[in-house]
Design a protein around this motif. Structure first.
Motif, PDB file in Angstrom:
ATOM      1  N   UNK A   1     -29.943  41.233 -61.799  1.00 48.64           N
ATOM      2  CA  UNK A   1     -29.487  42.620 -61.882  1.00 48.64           C
ATOM      3  C   UNK A   1     -29.908  43.402 -60.628  1.00 48.64           C
ATOM      4  N   UNK A   2     -31.157  43.223 -60.193  1.00 48.84           N
ATOM      5  CA  UNK A   2     -31.633  43.931 -59.000  1.00 48.84           C
ATOM      6  C   UNK A   2     -30.828  43.543 -57.755  1.00 48.84           C
ATOM      7  N   UNK A   3     -30.588  42.245 -57.595  1.00 44.96           N
ATOM      8  CA  UNK A   3     -29.788  41.797 -56.450  1.00 44.96           C
ATOM      9  C   UNK A   3     -28.361  42.342 -56.524  1.00 44.96           C
ATOM     10  N   UNK A   4     -27.786  42.313 -57.700  1.00 44.56           N
ATOM     11  CA  UNK A   4     -26.411  42.806 -57.870  1.00 44.56           C
ATOM     12  C   UNK A   4     -26.331  44.284 -57.519  1.00 44.56           C
ATOM     13  N   UNK A   5     -27.275  45.068 -58.030  1.00 42.78           N
ATOM     14  CA  UNK A   5     -27.265  46.508 -57.763  1.00 42.78           C
ATOM     15  C   UNK A   5     -27.592  46.800 -56.297  1.00 42.78           C
ATOM     16  N   UNK A   6     -28.498  46.031 -55.700  1.00 38.65           N
ATOM     17  CA  UNK A   6     -28.832  46.204 -54.291  1.00 38.65           C
ATOM     18  C   UNK A   6     -27.592  46.029 -53.414  1.00 38.65           C
ATOM     19  N   UNK A   7     -26.732  45.107 -53.802  1.00 38.00           N
ATOM     20  CA  UNK A   7     -25.501  44.831 -53.054  1.00 38.00           C
ATOM     21  C   UNK A   7     -24.324  45.667 -53.547  1.00 38.00           C
ATOM     22  N   UNK A   8     -24.612  46.659 -54.376  1.00 42.01           N
ATOM     23  CA  UNK A   8     -23.609  47.611 -54.872  1.00 42.01           C
ATOM     24  C   UNK A   8     -22.445  46.913 -55.568  1.00 42.01           C
ATOM     25  N   UNK A   9     -22.780  45.937 -56.399  1.00 46.48           N
ATOM     26  CA  UNK A   9     -21.762  45.207 -57.150  1.00 46.48           C
ATOM     27  C   UNK A   9     -21.851  45.584 -58.623  1.00 46.48           C
ATOM     28  N   UNK A  10     -20.698  45.663 -59.267  1.00 47.09           N
ATOM     29  CA  UNK A  10     -20.670  45.812 -60.718  1.00 47.09           C
ATOM     30  C   UNK A  10     -20.757  44.420 -61.328  1.00 47.09           C
ATOM     31  N   UNK A  11     -20.971  44.382 -62.622  1.00 45.03           N
ATOM     32  CA  UNK A  11     -20.948  43.086 -63.309  1.00 45.03           C
ATOM     33  C   UNK A  11     -19.599  42.416 -63.085  1.00 45.03           C
TER      34      UNK A  11
ATOM     35  N   UNK B   1     -23.803  30.923 -56.675  1.00 43.98           N
ATOM     36  CA  UNK B   1     -24.103  32.194 -56.003  1.00 43.98           C
ATOM     37  C   UNK B   1     -24.185  31.969 -54.493  1.00 43.98           C
ATOM     38  N   UNK B   2     -24.852  30.905 -54.107  1.00 44.24           N
ATOM     39  CA  UNK B   2     -24.981  30.571 -52.682  1.00 44.24           C
ATOM     40  C   UNK B   2     -23.619  30.264 -52.058  1.00 44.24           C
ATOM     41  N   UNK B   3     -22.853  29.376 -52.677  1.00 41.99           N
ATOM     42  CA  UNK B   3     -21.556  28.962 -52.129  1.00 41.99           C
ATOM     43  C   UNK B   3     -20.573  30.121 -52.019  1.00 41.99           C
ATOM     44  N   UNK B   4     -20.633  31.050 -52.970  1.00 42.65           N
ATOM     45  CA  UNK B   4     -19.689  32.165 -52.984  1.00 42.65           C
ATOM     46  C   UNK B   4     -20.114  33.292 -52.050  1.00 42.65           C
ATOM     47  N   UNK B   5     -21.348  33.202 -51.545  1.00 42.68           N
ATOM     48  CA  UNK B   5     -21.925  34.270 -50.726  1.00 42.68           C
ATOM     49  C   UNK B   5     -21.833  35.618 -51.446  1.00 42.68           C
ATOM     50  N   UNK B   6     -22.055  35.578 -52.752  1.00 42.64           N
ATOM     51  CA  UNK B   6     -21.968  36.781 -53.582  1.00 42.64           C
ATOM     52  C   UNK B   6     -22.932  37.867 -53.116  1.00 42.64           C
ATOM     53  N   UNK B   7     -24.075  37.451 -52.561  1.00 42.92           N
ATOM     54  CA  UNK B   7     -25.068  38.401 -52.067  1.00 42.92           C
ATOM     55  C   UNK B   7     -25.223  38.278 -50.553  1.00 42.92           C
ATOM     56  N   UNK B   8     -24.128  37.983 -49.881  1.00 44.29           N
ATOM     57  CA  UNK B   8     -24.179  37.819 -48.440  1.00 44.29           C
ATOM     58  C   UNK B   8     -24.645  36.424 -48.075  1.00 44.29           C
TER      59      UNK B   8
END
Length: 87
Positions: free
Chosen positions: A21-31, A63-70
Motif C-alpha cells: 500500500x505504501x509503495x502504491x501510494x508513493x507512486x500515486x497509483x490507485x488499486x 511487480x518487477x517485470x511490469x515495472x509497476x513501481x518504476x
C-alpha cells in the motif's frame, strides 16, 4: 495466491500488505491502476494490502517485470517484502 482465514495484527503478511500500500501510494497509483499494470483484479490487490491473501515470490517477480513501481531492482523488492519482514 493463498487465501487466509485468520489474520493477526502483527502478522508478517499484514506487514507485506502495508508495504505494498505504501509503495502504491508513493507512486500515486490507485488499486485499479496497480491491478491493471499487474493484470490482476482490484480485489486481489485489496486482499494483498489487507493481509487476506499472501503475496508470493511470483507476485514480486510480476511487480518487477511490469515495472509497476518504476525500475526497482528485484533484489530491492525482496528486501522490502521478505527480508525486512521475516528477519
Amino acid at each position: 495466491m493463498v487465501k487466509r482465514n485468520y489474520i493477526s495484527l502483527n502478522d508478517p503478511y499484514v506487514e507485506m500488505g502495508k508495504k505494498l500500500r505504501l509503495l502504491r501510494k508513493y507512486h500515486h497509483l490507485t488499486i485499479s491502476d496497480l491491478a491493471e499494470r499487474l493484470d490482476l483484479s482490484d480485489k486481489i490487490i485489496s486482499n494483498y494490502e489487507n493481509g487476506y491473501n499472501r503475496m508470493t515470490i511470483e507476485t514480486l517477480v510480476l511487480i518487477y517485470d511490469s515495472e509497476a513501481f518504476g525500475q526497482i531492482d528485484l533484489e530491492e523488492l525482496l528486501q522490502i517484502f521478505i527480508l525486512d519482514i521475516f528477519e
